[in-house]
Design a protein around this motif. Structure first.
Motif, short mmCIF file in Angstrom:
data_model
loop_
_atom_site.label_atom_id
_atom_site.label_comp_id
_atom_site.label_asym_id
_atom_site.label_seq_id
_atom_site.Cartn_x
_atom_site.Cartn_y
_atom_site.Cartn_z
N GLY A 76 -49.95 -11.27 -6.84
CA GLY A 76 -50.26 -11.65 -5.47
C GLY A 76 -51.73 -11.62 -5.16
O GLY A 76 -52.58 -11.77 -6.03
N ASP A 77 -52.01 -11.39 -3.87
CA ASP A 77 -53.37 -11.44 -3.36
C ASP A 77 -53.80 -10.03 -2.95
O ASP A 77 -53.28 -9.48 -1.99
CB ASP A 77 -53.38 -12.39 -2.14
CG ASP A 77 -54.79 -12.73 -1.70
OD1 ASP A 77 -55.60 -11.79 -1.61
OD2 ASP A 77 -55.07 -13.91 -1.46
N SER A 78 -54.74 -9.47 -3.72
CA SER A 78 -55.08 -8.06 -3.49
C SER A 78 -55.66 -7.84 -2.09
O SER A 78 -55.42 -6.80 -1.48
CB SER A 78 -56.04 -7.56 -4.55
OG SER A 78 -57.22 -8.32 -4.52
N ASN A 79 -56.39 -8.83 -1.57
CA ASN A 79 -56.95 -8.65 -0.23
C ASN A 79 -55.87 -8.55 0.83
O ASN A 79 -55.99 -7.79 1.80
CB ASN A 79 -57.88 -9.80 0.13
CG ASN A 79 -59.26 -9.56 -0.45
OD1 ASN A 79 -59.72 -8.41 -0.50
ND2 ASN A 79 -59.89 -10.61 -0.93
N GLN A 80 -54.82 -9.33 0.63
CA GLN A 80 -53.73 -9.28 1.62
C GLN A 80 -52.99 -7.95 1.55
O GLN A 80 -52.63 -7.38 2.59
CB GLN A 80 -52.76 -10.44 1.38
CG GLN A 80 -53.38 -11.77 1.74
CD GLN A 80 -52.35 -12.89 1.73
OE1 GLN A 80 -51.16 -12.66 1.64
NE2 GLN A 80 -52.84 -14.10 1.83
N ILE A 81 -52.75 -7.46 0.33
CA ILE A 81 -52.07 -6.16 0.21
C ILE A 81 -52.97 -5.05 0.79
O ILE A 81 -52.50 -4.14 1.46
CB ILE A 81 -51.72 -5.86 -1.27
CG1 ILE A 81 -50.83 -6.97 -1.82
CG2 ILE A 81 -51.03 -4.51 -1.41
CD1 ILE A 81 -49.49 -7.15 -1.12
N LYS A 82 -54.26 -5.19 0.56
CA LYS A 82 -55.19 -4.22 1.13
C LYS A 82 -55.11 -4.25 2.65
O LYS A 82 -55.11 -3.21 3.31
CB LYS A 82 -56.61 -4.54 0.65
CG LYS A 82 -57.58 -3.41 0.90
CD LYS A 82 -58.99 -3.82 0.58
CE LYS A 82 -59.41 -3.41 -0.81
NZ LYS A 82 -60.80 -3.80 -1.10
N GLN A 83 -55.02 -5.46 3.20
CA GLN A 83 -54.93 -5.58 4.66
C GLN A 83 -53.68 -4.87 5.20
O GLN A 83 -53.74 -4.19 6.21
CB GLN A 83 -54.89 -7.06 5.06
CG GLN A 83 -55.02 -7.27 6.56
CD GLN A 83 -54.59 -8.66 7.01
OE1 GLN A 83 -54.65 -9.62 6.25
NE2 GLN A 83 -54.15 -8.77 8.25
N VAL A 84 -52.58 -5.01 4.47
CA VAL A 84 -51.34 -4.35 4.89
C VAL A 84 -51.53 -2.83 4.89
O VAL A 84 -51.21 -2.15 5.88
CB VAL A 84 -50.17 -4.72 3.95
CG1 VAL A 84 -48.95 -3.86 4.24
CG2 VAL A 84 -49.83 -6.20 4.10
N LEU A 85 -52.10 -2.31 3.80
CA LEU A 85 -52.28 -0.85 3.71
C LEU A 85 -53.25 -0.34 4.78
O LEU A 85 -53.06 0.73 5.35
CB LEU A 85 -52.76 -0.45 2.32
CG LEU A 85 -51.75 -0.67 1.21
CD1 LEU A 85 -52.30 -0.22 -0.14
CD2 LEU A 85 -50.44 0.08 1.50
#
Ligand code: ADP
Length: 250
Positions: free
Chosen positions: A138-147
């Motif tokens: 996936g997209d690490s920036n998006q997962i980071k945004q979720v966290l």
């Protein structure tokens, strides 16, 4: 009786699916509205901001009361811009990466971003990261945004004393599991089912988009997000992301 039970089960599943559809439709409509509004309002907003900047420079040290009023106006302007940015960041058709995700590294990144804020609020953050974690895609920036969303919520719900947040990673059944647990205010049982609805908020200045957007992102990654909470004791969010051997798009 078994047929009846089956019908009931199917009806419930259908109702749940319909409900989800309504929620994501709602999110999509908000997105369209937000981007057209932001488009229309961005120019006048920028003009107001630079006009304000000029007036404040001209005032310099004169008229301190007026200056402090203008500072408030500027802060409110910044808030409007933040709202637009939050909405647009999600809906703008950005390219979504589909690469192997180093979930532990993402967690470390979140810790660095949150360090100062948590420190200032007296909240302890503990990371418990699994060795040799497999990789979802996936997209690490998006997962980071979720966290970050989850972490900011946890920080806002934190108790005054002995506040802590625990971020854990684990692997189980071809899934990477990320758990974020706080010992904060908790969520009342009647709010719990509405938590991921777009625009649901209990905060005076909340937008109610953080969790709706987070769920959308996680589901786009083929995963799921759930929550458990005890009022007065704390809240735990759990994210599951499927592990893939190769990151090719389906
Ligand atoms: P917002 O933060 O703008 O209200 P969110 O979608 O991020 O929007 O959150 C929705 C609501 O869920 C919050 O208003 C709050 O009531 C509740 N919530 C989310 N996370 C937590 C948490 N860790 N502890 C307590 N309540 C929470």
């Amino acid at each position: 009786a078994s047929l009846e039970a089956k019908v009931e089960e199917r009806t419930a599943a259908l109702r749940a699916a319909q409900n989800r559809l309504i929620q994501s439709e709602k999110l999509a409509v908000i997105g369209q509205l937000a981007s057209s509004l932001a488009h229309e309002l961005n120019n006048p907003l920028q003009a107001i901001e630079s006009g304000l900047g000029l007036v404040m420079t001209q005032l310099n040290n004169a008229a301190p009361e007026v200056r402090s009023d203008l500072t408030i106006i500027r802060q409110e302007l910044e808030r409007i811009q933040t709202i637009f940015r939050q909405m647009l960041d999600f809906y703008r058709p950005v390219s979504h990466e589909h690469l192997p995700l180093d979930v532990n590294a993402i967690c470390e990144g979140v810790r660095i971003l949150m360090r100062k804020r948590l420190q200032d609020a007296g909240i302890t953050l503990r990371l418990q990261l699994a060795d040799h974690l497999p990789t979802p895609c996936g997209d690490s920036n998006q997962i980071k945004q979720v966290l970050l969303n989850l972490m900011l919520n946890a920080a806002e719900a934190a108790r005054r004393e002995a506040a802590h947040i625990q971020l854990t990673t684990a692997a189980q059944d071809q899934m990477v599991i990320i758990t974020l647990a706080d010992n904060g205010a908790g969520i009342s049982p009647e709010h719990l089912p509405r938590l991921f609805e777009p625009l649901f908020t209990t905060k005076l200045r909340g937008l109610g988009l953080g969790l709706a957007i987070s769920r959308e992102i996680i589901e786009r990654h083929g995963g799921s997000i759930g929550v458990e909470s005890v009022l007065g004791a704390g809240t735990t969010f759990q994210i599951k992301l499927p592990v893939k051997e190769v990151c090719d798009r389906e």
